[in-house]
Write a protein that holds these residues in place. Structure first.
Motif, PDB file in Angstrom:
ATOM      1  N   SER A 144       0.860  -1.185   0.000  1.00 26.78           N
ATOM      2  CA  SER A 144       0.000   0.000   0.000  1.00 26.78           C
ATOM      3  C   SER A 144       0.895   1.234   0.000  1.00 26.78           C
ATOM      4  CB  SER A 144      -0.896  -0.024   1.241  1.00 26.78           C
ATOM      5  OG  SER A 144      -1.752   1.082   1.276  1.00 26.78           O
ATOM      6  N   MET A 145       0.801   2.049  -1.040  1.00 32.46           N
ATOM      7  CA  MET A 145       1.773   3.125  -1.236  1.00 32.46           C
ATOM      8  C   MET A 145       1.109   4.491  -1.355  1.00 32.46           C
ATOM      9  SD  MET A 145       4.808   3.270  -4.107  1.00 32.46           S
ATOM     10  CE  MET A 145       3.803   3.750  -5.525  1.00 32.46           C
ATOM     11  N   LEU A 146       1.715   5.490  -0.722  1.00 36.86           N
ATOM     12  CA  LEU A 146       1.274   6.871  -0.893  1.00 36.86           C
ATOM     13  C   LEU A 146       1.700   7.364  -2.264  1.00 36.86           C
ATOM     14  CD1 LEU A 146       2.019   8.851   2.413  1.00 36.86           C
ATOM     15  CD2 LEU A 146      -0.210   8.220   1.488  1.00 36.86           C
ATOM     16  N   ILE A 147       0.770   8.019  -2.940  1.00 40.27           N
ATOM     17  CA  ILE A 147       1.047   8.544  -4.275  1.00 40.27           C
ATOM     18  C   ILE A 147       0.565   9.991  -4.374  1.00 40.27           C
ATOM     19  CG2 ILE A 147       0.935   6.309  -5.439  1.00 40.27           C
ATOM     20  CD1 ILE A 147      -2.055   7.818  -6.211  1.00 40.27           C
ATOM     21  N   PHE A 148       1.030  10.664  -5.405  1.00 36.98           N
ATOM     22  CA  PHE A 148       0.439  11.922  -5.830  1.00 36.98           C
ATOM     23  C   PHE A 148      -0.401  11.612  -7.061  1.00 36.98           C
ATOM     24  CE2 PHE A 148       4.318  13.947  -3.846  1.00 36.98           C
ATOM     25  CZ  PHE A 148       3.636  14.575  -2.824  1.00 36.98           C
ATOM     26  N   ASP A 149      -1.688  11.862  -6.959  1.00 33.52           N
ATOM     27  CA  ASP A 149      -2.598  11.644  -8.084  1.00 33.52           C
ATOM     28  C   ASP A 149      -2.726  12.970  -8.834  1.00 33.52           C
ATOM     29  OD1 ASP A 149      -4.524  10.537  -9.774  1.00 33.52           O
ATOM     30  OD2 ASP A 149      -6.161  11.122  -8.436  1.00 33.52           O
ATOM     31  N   LEU A 150      -1.841  13.162  -9.815  1.00 37.01           N
ATOM     32  CA  LEU A 150      -1.770  14.414 -10.559  1.00 37.01           C
ATOM     33  C   LEU A 150      -2.677  14.355 -11.784  1.00 37.01           C
ATOM     34  CD1 LEU A 150       2.103  14.936 -10.286  1.00 37.01           C
ATOM     35  CD2 LEU A 150       0.292  15.709  -8.729  1.00 37.01           C
ATOM     36  N   PRO A 151      -2.991  15.489 -12.389  1.00 38.79           N
ATOM     37  CA  PRO A 151      -3.943  15.505 -13.506  1.00 38.79           C
ATOM     38  C   PRO A 151      -3.581  14.591 -14.675  1.00 38.79           C
ATOM     39  CG  PRO A 151      -3.593  17.724 -12.688  1.00 38.79           C
ATOM     40  CD  PRO A 151      -2.617  16.851 -11.961  1.00 38.79           C
ATOM     41  N   GLU A 152      -2.285  14.456 -14.975  1.00 36.61           N
ATOM     42  CA  GLU A 152      -1.871  13.660 -16.122  1.00 36.61           C
ATOM     43  C   GLU A 152      -1.039  12.443 -15.758  1.00 36.61           C
ATOM     44  OE1 GLU A 152      -2.756  14.198 -19.211  1.00 36.61           O
ATOM     45  OE2 GLU A 152      -3.655  16.186 -19.081  1.00 36.61           O
ATOM     46  N   SER A 153      -0.791  12.244 -14.481  1.00 36.75           N
ATOM     47  CA  SER A 153       0.096  11.143 -14.105  1.00 36.75           C
ATOM     48  C   SER A 153      -0.101  10.776 -12.638  1.00 36.75           C
ATOM     49  CB  SER A 153       1.563  11.532 -14.341  1.00 36.75           C
ATOM     50  OG  SER A 153       1.926  12.628 -13.505  1.00 36.75           O
ATOM     51  N   ILE A 154       0.423   9.610 -12.286  1.00 39.46           N
ATOM     52  CA  ILE A 154       0.482   9.160 -10.903  1.00 39.46           C
ATOM     53  C   ILE A 154       1.942   8.932 -10.561  1.00 39.46           C
ATOM     54  CG2 ILE A 154      -0.088   7.286  -9.308  1.00 39.46           C
ATOM     55  CD1 ILE A 154      -2.626   6.812 -10.935  1.00 39.46           C
ATOM     56  N   THR A 155       2.406   9.525  -9.479  1.00 42.71           N
ATOM     57  CA  THR A 155       3.796   9.373  -9.081  1.00 42.71           C
ATOM     58  C   THR A 155       3.872   9.071  -7.593  1.00 42.71           C
ATOM     59  OG1 THR A 155       5.984  10.446  -9.094  1.00 42.71           O
ATOM     60  CG2 THR A 155       4.085  11.845  -8.661  1.00 42.71           C
ATOM     61  N   ASN A 156       4.884   8.344  -7.181  1.00 41.18           N
ATOM     62  CA  ASN A 156       4.988   7.965  -5.777  1.00 41.18           C
ATOM     63  C   ASN A 156       5.491   9.122  -4.922  1.00 41.18           C
ATOM     64  OD1 ASN A 156       7.537   7.203  -7.302  1.00 41.18           O
ATOM     65  ND2 ASN A 156       8.302   7.002  -5.200  1.00 41.18           N
ATOM     66  N   VAL A 157       4.942   9.227  -3.710  1.00 46.13           N
ATOM     67  CA  VAL A 157       5.444  10.171  -2.721  1.00 46.13           C
ATOM     68  C   VAL A 157       6.779   9.631  -2.208  1.00 46.13           C
ATOM     69  CG1 VAL A 157       5.046  11.228  -0.467  1.00 46.13           C
ATOM     70  CG2 VAL A 157       3.130  10.890  -2.042  1.00 46.13           C
ATOM     71  N   GLN A 158       7.781  10.493  -2.123  1.00 48.01           N
ATOM     72  CA  GLN A 158       9.097  10.072  -1.672  1.00 48.01           C
ATOM     73  C   GLN A 158       9.320  10.495  -0.221  1.00 48.01           C
ATOM     74  OE1 GLN A 158      12.237  11.058  -4.436  1.00 48.01           O
ATOM     75  NE2 GLN A 158      10.877  10.819  -6.203  1.00 48.01           N
ATOM     76  N   PRO A 159      10.123   9.702   0.518  1.00 47.28           N
ATOM     77  CA  PRO A 159      10.311   9.975   1.954  1.00 47.28           C
ATOM     78  C   PRO A 159      10.746  11.404   2.257  1.00 47.28           C
ATOM     79  CG  PRO A 159      11.198   7.822   1.401  1.00 47.28           C
ATOM     80  CD  PRO A 159      10.803   8.470   0.096  1.00 47.28           C
ATOM     81  N   GLN A 160      11.668  11.952   1.479  1.00 45.91           N
ATOM     82  CA  GLN A 160      12.159  13.307   1.777  1.00 45.91           C
ATOM     83  C   GLN A 160      11.106  14.379   1.539  1.00 45.91           C
ATOM     84  OE1 GLN A 160      13.192  11.410  -0.703  1.00 45.91           O
ATOM     85  NE2 GLN A 160      13.614  12.572  -2.586  1.00 45.91           N
ATOM     86  N   GLN A 161      10.075  14.046   0.742  1.00 46.77           N
ATOM     87  CA  GLN A 161       9.046  15.030   0.446  1.00 46.77           C
ATOM     88  C   GLN A 161       8.109  15.260   1.619  1.00 46.77           C
ATOM     89  OE1 GLN A 161       7.566  13.080  -3.121  1.00 46.77           O
ATOM     90  NE2 GLN A 161       8.527  14.607  -4.439  1.00 46.77           N
TER      91      GLN A 161
END
Length: 236
Positions: A144-161
């Motif tokens: 189960s992973m935290l992501i950023f659900d952006l308008p054109e893409s899905i990218t993983n949230v990174q620890p430093q963020q």
């Protein structure tokens, strides 16, 4: 290697990576790529299923072509230019948005609405690198992973963020699950086959499996003898 603006009058030989194309289909596919980047005044080189551009307008130094090629194969040749154009335009928009998004990613209030949670098989996470993700094991081989659900893409949230957000992992997961639930409705239906009732959870998106986070609100889906739950799952 294939360079932009080098044109042959006859159809080129179909490479092994694109063997699902006929010669004329592959030629039309290459013409569609050529037409797109010519309009952008960007040169490119074509390798084995990979494309490298002279300018980083897509967000990657090199990109794979297999997915868009397979979409073209499933359509008529007259549609190839639009399919290719839509595909690359989406990548350009995603790159532009992510460039601006990265400038505000430290500001929780500004990025909160983009936080989501998505389930992935562990072998997929292995390609990313688990140390570059924020998440937790869910069950079995599922992560189960935290992501950023952006308008054109899905990218993983990174620890430093998340270091500057001051939020606990559980709080972030609660926000992410609720955001996805609010944004992506599910269609739940039951079909009977002989004496077996099968519930289908479907959606025109990648988040249908997230129903597992909310099963307590759907008692009809659990604990019923002779019932099976089917969740169509798309990978990206």
């Amino acid at each position: 290697m294939f360079s932009l603006f080098k044109h042959k009058s006859e159809n080129p030989e179909v490479p092994e990576w694109a063997a699902f194309f006929s010669s004329s289909e592959y030629n039309e596919f290459i013409n569609a790529i050529n037409n797109y980047f010519k309009k952008k005044h960007v040169t490119y080189e074509l390798g084995e299923g990979m494309l490298t551009t002279s300018e980083n307008i897509l967000g990657f130094a090199s990109i794979g072509l297999t997915n868009v090629a397979q979409v073209c194969k499933q359509n008529k040749q007259r549609n190839y230019r639009k399919i290719v154009s839509d595909h690359f335009d989406s990548m350009v928009r995603a790159h532009q948005f992510e460039t601006e998004f990265n400038k505000i990613v430290h500001d929780f209030d500004k990025v909160k609405k983009y936080i989501g949670v998505r389930l992935y098989p562990n072998d997929y996470i292995g390609h990313i690198g688990k140390e570059l993700t924020v998440g937790k094991d869910f069950a079995g081989d599922i992560y189960s992973m935290l992501i950023f659900d952006l308008p054109e893409s899905i990218t993983n949230v990174q620890p430093q963020q998340i270091e500057q957000w001051g939020k606990s992992l559980e709080e972030l997961f609660d926000i992410g699950k609720q955001n996805i639930k609010n944004s992506y409705p599910l269609n739940i239906s039951q079909h009977k086959f002989n004496d077996i009732a099968i519930w289908f959870i479907e959606g025109d998106h990648f988040f249908a499996p997230n129903i597992v986070f909310d099963l307590n609100n759907y008692p009809k889906l659990i604990g019923s003898k002779g019932s099976i739950v089917g969740i169509p799952h798309r990978h990206s």
